[in-house]
Design an enzyme around this catalytic site. Structure first.
Site, PDB file in Angstrom:
ATOM      1  N   GLU A 166       0.800  -1.224   0.000  1.00 46.67           N
ATOM      2  CA  GLU A 166       0.000   0.000   0.000  1.00 46.67           C
ATOM      3  C   GLU A 166       0.834   1.277   0.000  1.00 46.67           C
ATOM      4  O   GLU A 166       0.795   2.063   0.964  1.00 46.67           O
ATOM      5  CB  GLU A 166      -0.972   0.012   1.197  1.00 46.67           C
ATOM      6  CG  GLU A 166      -1.916  -1.180   1.226  1.00 46.67           C
ATOM      7  CD  GLU A 166      -2.912  -1.131   2.384  1.00 46.67           C
ATOM      8  OE1 GLU A 166      -2.798  -0.235   3.241  1.00 46.67           O
ATOM      9  OE2 GLU A 166      -3.807  -1.981   2.426  1.00 46.67           O
ATOM     10  N   GLU A 353      -5.383  -8.499   0.894  1.00 48.90           N
ATOM     11  CA  GLU A 353      -5.990  -8.129   2.182  1.00 48.90           C
ATOM     12  C   GLU A 353      -7.473  -7.903   1.964  1.00 48.90           C
ATOM     13  O   GLU A 353      -7.876  -7.254   0.988  1.00 48.90           O
ATOM     14  CB  GLU A 353      -5.423  -6.821   2.753  1.00 48.90           C
ATOM     15  CG  GLU A 353      -4.120  -6.955   3.458  1.00 48.90           C
ATOM     16  CD  GLU A 353      -3.645  -5.641   4.074  1.00 48.90           C
ATOM     17  OE1 GLU A 353      -4.480  -4.810   4.498  1.00 48.90           O
ATOM     18  OE2 GLU A 353      -2.423  -5.448   4.104  1.00 48.90           O
TER      19      GLU A 353
END
Ligand code: IFM
Length: 449
Positions: A166, A353
């Site tokens: 991320e 995720e």
């Protein structure tokens, strides 16, 4: 009831990150990270909490691997703490740091669990931030060197590598709105950080390939944007295409460069950088929790986390249920996102995720019956199945998270785990969702109404 089966070889896993679970912050030569310092600044994290002890995973690796083994997971995505390997972010490796991950990988392999390390999940060595952090080019160079060190030790047992987790969060939460470490609020620096994170990914990819890595990738958390077309175009640019396009098409989107001119002249992009950044990857990691809703509004100031978004405001539909993070639950956003990535970029993906925070704790019988999390997982796993049916090449799903852990600025207040952690005793209690997930894994599928 419908039976949903996933393709043979589909990987089911769980995910964690070093600073969120390891603890042992001052042990075996680990250096300080930006999160150690950030957590010490009053008001930055919930009740001033930090990851110094976290889930004490550093000392409880065997127990945590047993938990995964009993769930039947195929793979485990964990992250490597850069300050354990190079306490100051450069120079020779700290042998004790490398040994820790070497043992972890050995134990996972022995348990029949495929190790999938992420090289960077936000714990930048503090020394590198003191030298300028991700907004400076040197940090990318140092990251490539660090990748080479880790690869040379683990590549014989690790097939799939993730460079960054991320980078949107590292760049924008770290340097634009300052909600994450290092807590700076400089939109121009955030855009430079985007570029140097991507360059670091490219340099790390080269190092991993040179060491013989089989699969190299990066994990993104695209904001799936819904709402007014013009507003979506702008935010999709600065949140998503600013990562997708250089990685997968070798260029920054022109509209993003134009929209962000008031913050930077983009002079940090040097000749050859985009070739480094756009080296082929084997798949793309996609993290998804909730969509982003946007509308145009004359005179609205920039949304603090999206440089170049003046005239746009975010909003949340009232009719949708929310998790304990206040994030609306909308599994169709995951389907739409996966289909969009497939259509626009044609790269194989893995959902690296997905999960939900709920506060559910043990009942009188000592059981944690987290029905809402089960429903969240069921609907999102169903969305992944639908995406596969629509032609998207999805290789696996790793639930966030194996266990409750340090949720960054929210401290230990938010619980994302399939396993409950009693932080006073460090006792682990598998929740009902862990049983649900292990049934999904055993059946390689699920039943949906
Ligand atoms: O806990 C985080 C994780 O570190 C990165 N992705 C989102 C999760 C939930 O907020």
């Amino acid at each position: 009831m419908q039976q949903f089966h996933f393709p043979e070889g589909f990987l089911w896993g769980t995910a964690t990150a070093s600073y969120q679970i390891e603890g042992a912050a001052a042990e075996d030569g680990r250096g300080q990270s930006i999160w150690d310092r950030f957590s010490d600044i009053p008001g930055k994290t919930w009740r001033g909490q930090s990851g110094r002890v976290a889930c004490d995973h550093y000392h409880r690796v065997d127990e945590d691997i047993d938990l995964m083994r009993s769930m039947g997971v195929d793979t485990y995505r964990f992250s490597i703490a850069w300050p354990r390997i190079q306490p100051d972010g450069s120079g020779p490796a700290n042998p004790a740091g490398l040994d820790f991950y070497d043992r972890l990988v050995d134990k996972l392999v022995a348990a029949g669990i495929k190790p999938m390390p992420t090289l960077y999940h936000w714990d930048l060595p503090l020394t590198l931030e003191n030298l300028g952090g991700w907004p400076v080019r040197d940090t990318a160079e140092r990251f490539g060197e660090y990748a080479a060190i880790v690869a040379s030790r683990l590549v014989d047992r690790v097939e799939t590598w993730w460079t960054l987790n991320e980078p949107w969060c590292s760049a924008y939460l770290g340097y634009a709105n300052g909600h994450h470490a290092p807590g700076r609020t400089e939109p121009g620096a955030a855009l430079a950080a985007v570029h140097h994170l991507l360059l670091g990914h490219g340099l790390a990819t080269q190092a991993l390939r040179a060491a013989g890595a089989e699969q190299v990738s990066i994990v993104l958390n695209p904001s799936h944007c819904r709402g007014d077309e013009d507003a979506v175009q702008v935010v999709d640019g600065v949140a998503n295409r600013i990562f997708f396009d250089p990685l997968l098409k070798g260029a920054y989107p022109e509209d993003v460069v134009a929209n962000t001119r008031s913050h930077t002249d983009w002079g940090f992009v040097q000749d050859g950088d985009l070739e480094t950044i756009s080296q082929p990857i084997d798949l793309l990691g996609v993290n998804y929790y909730t969509p982003t809703w946007l509308r145009s509004k004359a005179g609205a100031p920039e949304i603090d986390v999206f440089p170049g978004s003046a005239g746009i405001e975010g909003w949340t539909p009232e009719e949708l249920p929310v998790t304990d993070m206040g994030w609306p639950i909308d599994a169709s956003g995951l389907f739409d996102l996966l289909v969009r990535i497939h259509k626009d970029y044609g790269v194989p993906v893995m959902v690296t995720e997905n999960g939900a925070a709920y506060p559910t704790g043990p009942n009188e019988a000592g059981e944690v019956v987290d029905t809402e999390r089960i429903e969240y997982l069921r609907s999102h796993i169903g969305a992944v199945h639908d995406a596969i049916g629509a032609g998207v090449d999805v290789r696996g799903y790793t639930a966030w998270s194996l266990m409750d852990n340090f949720e960054w600025a929210f401290g230990y207040d938010k619980r994302f785990g399939l396993v409950y952690v009693d932080y006073a005793t460090q006792r682990r209690i598998p929740k009902a969702s862990a049983k649900f997930y292990s049934d999904v894994i055993a059946a390689n599928g699920l039943e949906l109404d």
